[in-house]
Design a protein around this motif. Sequence first.
Motif, PDB file in Angstrom:
ATOM      1  N   UNK A 119     -39.091  -8.406   7.717  1.00 25.52           N
ATOM      2  CA  UNK A 119     -39.920  -7.243   7.384  1.00 25.52           C
ATOM      3  C   UNK A 119     -39.044  -6.001   7.247  1.00 25.52           C
ATOM      4  N   UNK A 120     -39.336  -5.208   6.240  1.00 28.68           N
ATOM      5  CA  UNK A 120     -38.547  -4.026   5.906  1.00 28.68           C
ATOM      6  C   UNK A 120     -39.502  -2.882   5.586  1.00 28.68           C
ATOM      7  N   UNK A 121     -39.286  -1.728   6.207  1.00 33.15           N
ATOM      8  CA  UNK A 121     -40.097  -0.542   5.940  1.00 33.15           C
ATOM      9  C   UNK A 121     -39.280   0.475   5.155  1.00 33.15           C
ATOM     10  N   UNK A 122     -39.884   1.009   4.107  1.00 35.62           N
ATOM     11  CA  UNK A 122     -39.223   2.018   3.295  1.00 35.62           C
ATOM     12  C   UNK A 122     -40.247   3.078   2.908  1.00 35.62           C
ATOM     13  N   UNK A 123     -39.837   4.024   2.046  1.00 37.79           N
ATOM     14  CA  UNK A 123     -40.773   5.033   1.566  1.00 37.79           C
ATOM     15  C   UNK A 123     -41.543   4.512   0.371  1.00 37.79           C
ATOM     16  N   UNK A 124     -40.851   4.423  -0.759  1.00 39.00           N
ATOM     17  CA  UNK A 124     -41.442   3.853  -1.966  1.00 39.00           C
ATOM     18  C   UNK A 124     -40.401   3.039  -2.701  1.00 39.00           C
ATOM     19  N   UNK A 125     -40.832   2.044  -3.425  1.00 39.29           N
ATOM     20  CA  UNK A 125     -39.889   1.224  -4.184  1.00 39.29           C
ATOM     21  C   UNK A 125     -39.545   1.918  -5.507  1.00 39.29           C
ATOM     22  N   UNK A 147     -36.943 -12.214  -5.838  1.00 47.04           N
ATOM     23  CA  UNK A 147     -35.911 -13.184  -5.471  1.00 47.04           C
ATOM     24  C   UNK A 147     -35.727 -13.367  -3.971  1.00 47.04           C
ATOM     25  N   UNK A 148     -35.932 -12.320  -3.181  1.00 54.96           N
ATOM     26  CA  UNK A 148     -35.536 -12.328  -1.769  1.00 54.96           C
ATOM     27  C   UNK A 148     -36.770 -12.301  -0.872  1.00 54.96           C
ATOM     28  N   UNK A 149     -36.902 -13.275   0.057  1.00 57.62           N
ATOM     29  CA  UNK A 149     -38.137 -13.446   0.826  1.00 57.62           C
ATOM     30  C   UNK A 149     -38.283 -12.478   1.999  1.00 57.62           C
ATOM     31  N   UNK A 150     -38.490 -11.219   1.680  1.00 58.62           N
ATOM     32  CA  UNK A 150     -38.698 -10.185   2.687  1.00 58.62           C
ATOM     33  C   UNK A 150     -39.998  -9.456   2.358  1.00 58.62           C
ATOM     34  N   UNK A 151     -40.813  -9.206   3.356  1.00 57.03           N
ATOM     35  CA  UNK A 151     -42.017  -8.404   3.169  1.00 57.03           C
ATOM     36  C   UNK A 151     -41.639  -6.931   3.253  1.00 57.03           C
ATOM     37  N   UNK A 152     -41.926  -6.193   2.199  1.00 57.33           N
ATOM     38  CA  UNK A 152     -41.547  -4.779   2.089  1.00 57.33           C
ATOM     39  C   UNK A 152     -42.787  -3.911   2.205  1.00 57.33           C
ATOM     40  N   UNK A 153     -42.768  -3.013   3.175  1.00 56.52           N
ATOM     41  CA  UNK A 153     -43.886  -2.085   3.371  1.00 56.52           C
ATOM     42  C   UNK A 153     -43.488  -0.738   2.771  1.00 56.52           C
ATOM     43  N   UNK A 154     -44.238  -0.283   1.769  1.00 58.09           N
ATOM     44  CA  UNK A 154     -43.954   0.976   1.076  1.00 58.09           C
ATOM     45  C   UNK A 154     -45.271   1.660   0.733  1.00 58.09           C
ATOM     46  N   UNK A 155     -45.181   2.958   0.415  1.00 61.40           N
ATOM     47  CA  UNK A 155     -46.377   3.696   0.013  1.00 61.40           C
ATOM     48  C   UNK A 155     -46.585   3.586  -1.493  1.00 61.40           C
ATOM     49  N   UNK A 156     -46.330   2.396  -2.024  1.00 62.11           N
ATOM     50  CA  UNK A 156     -46.410   2.172  -3.458  1.00 62.11           C
ATOM     51  C   UNK A 156     -45.067   2.400  -4.115  1.00 62.11           C
ATOM     52  N   UNK A 287     -45.417   6.211   8.686  1.00 58.96           N
ATOM     53  CA  UNK A 287     -46.615   5.375   8.631  1.00 58.96           C
ATOM     54  C   UNK A 287     -46.253   3.936   8.250  1.00 58.96           C
ATOM     55  N   UNK A 288     -45.340   3.791   7.307  1.00 58.46           N
ATOM     56  CA  UNK A 288     -44.907   2.455   6.898  1.00 58.46           C
ATOM     57  C   UNK A 288     -44.158   1.740   8.010  1.00 58.46           C
ATOM     58  N   UNK A 289     -43.358   2.484   8.756  1.00 60.85           N
ATOM     59  CA  UNK A 289     -42.602   1.891   9.858  1.00 60.85           C
ATOM     60  C   UNK A 289     -43.542   1.311  10.908  1.00 60.85           C
ATOM     61  N   UNK A 290     -44.604   2.032  11.203  1.00 64.32           N
ATOM     62  CA  UNK A 290     -45.554   1.552  12.218  1.00 64.32           C
ATOM     63  C   UNK A 290     -46.251   0.274  11.766  1.00 64.32           C
ATOM     64  N   UNK A 291     -46.662   0.221  10.502  1.00 67.39           N
ATOM     65  CA  UNK A 291     -47.307  -0.994   9.990  1.00 67.39           C
ATOM     66  C   UNK A 291     -46.316  -2.151   9.956  1.00 67.39           C
ATOM     67  N   UNK A 292     -45.094  -1.888   9.533  1.00 64.50           N
ATOM     68  CA  UNK A 292     -44.079  -2.949   9.479  1.00 64.50           C
ATOM     69  C   UNK A 292     -43.852  -3.552  10.860  1.00 64.50           C
ATOM     70  N   UNK A 293     -43.860  -2.722  11.900  1.00 66.47           N
ATOM     71  CA  UNK A 293     -43.679  -3.232  13.265  1.00 66.47           C
ATOM     72  C   UNK A 293     -44.816  -4.175  13.650  1.00 66.47           C
ATOM     73  N   UNK A 294     -46.028  -3.837  13.251  1.00 66.72           N
ATOM     74  CA  UNK A 294     -47.168  -4.715  13.539  1.00 66.72           C
ATOM     75  C   UNK A 294     -47.023  -6.055  12.823  1.00 66.72           C
ATOM     76  N   UNK A 295     -46.603  -6.022  11.553  1.00 68.80           N
ATOM     77  CA  UNK A 295     -46.432  -7.260  10.783  1.00 68.80           C
ATOM     78  C   UNK A 295     -45.341  -8.123  11.407  1.00 68.80           C
ATOM     79  N   UNK A 296     -44.231  -7.495  11.793  1.00 69.04           N
ATOM     80  CA  UNK A 296     -43.123  -8.243  12.399  1.00 69.04           C
ATOM     81  C   UNK A 296     -43.559  -8.935  13.690  1.00 69.04           C
TER      82      UNK A 296
END
Length: 304
Positions: A119-125, A147-156, A287-296
């Motif tokens: 799991x990876x948290x960022x701002x936007x892609x 290509x890379x199996x990581x769940x990315x949390x972004x604000x769009x 906000x994305x960091x907090x959600x990413x922590x829950x997913x992880x």
Amino acid sequence: MIDIKYSAEVQAAKSAGTAIVALESTIITHGMPYPQNIEVAAQVEQDIRDAGATPATIAVLDGHLHVGLEADQLKALGQAKNVAKLSRADFAACLACGGTGATTVAATMIAAHLAGIDVFATGGIGGVHKGADQSFDISADLLELAATPVTVVAAGAKAILDVPKTLEVLETQGVPVIGYGQDSFPGFWSSQSNLAAPLRMDDAAQIARAHVMRQALGLPGGQLIANPIPKSDEIAADILAPIIDQAQSEADSQGVSGKAVTPFLLQRIFELTEGRSLTANIALVRNNARLAAQIAQQLIALRQ
């Protein structure tokens, strides 16, 4: 085999089998000035800890891949000059030549996967730039998600982009785009847009199950979680639209192109919004960091 240097905190989490969230480092080197960059990076890391996971800020320092930075390394990176901005194309070269570089979305995904972080948290892609039919300016982030199996949390996707075309490319590449808690695809600085999110999920457990299911099906790539900025922190889309248009017009008239386009536009939008865009950006990253922590954490629970 790549030699990865883990921070003491990340190494402890890996040994204990607890949740870890990857963070990029371009927000530190290219996102804002010192010392605000360090203060924000430390705050985002603390948000992840407070939500029950371990932060792993990723960067290349003197030719070594670091997954998790100690406090002194974070501070040094925040003050460093001429730091490379690393994506898939130049990541290996920086390592091979002993350079120092900050990781973008694409490079952070690669490093996170190497380190066994899901799991990876960022701002936007990044995505398809306006005028890409002439410039072919399309971010490597989109192909990395395929290509890379990581769940990315972004604000769009960043609102300066051609977002409809960005969504089309993600669909073509088979990347699940999941709106979190709403049917609208978030507009980065704005919680809503006039575009529909292709998929919707309402809790971290559903997102974690989808991540595991993709692996079980043998599907390549990750998934994009489009997490809207809290309404209390947003800038309304109708306020932003003419500002983005003005910044884009100035970039065109000044001949700004290639990698210079995004920083130019973001700086002009910062100026035209009198700093509100940066305030909103910080809020959405947290906000994305907090959600990413829950997913992880949910992923850890599923695998026990």
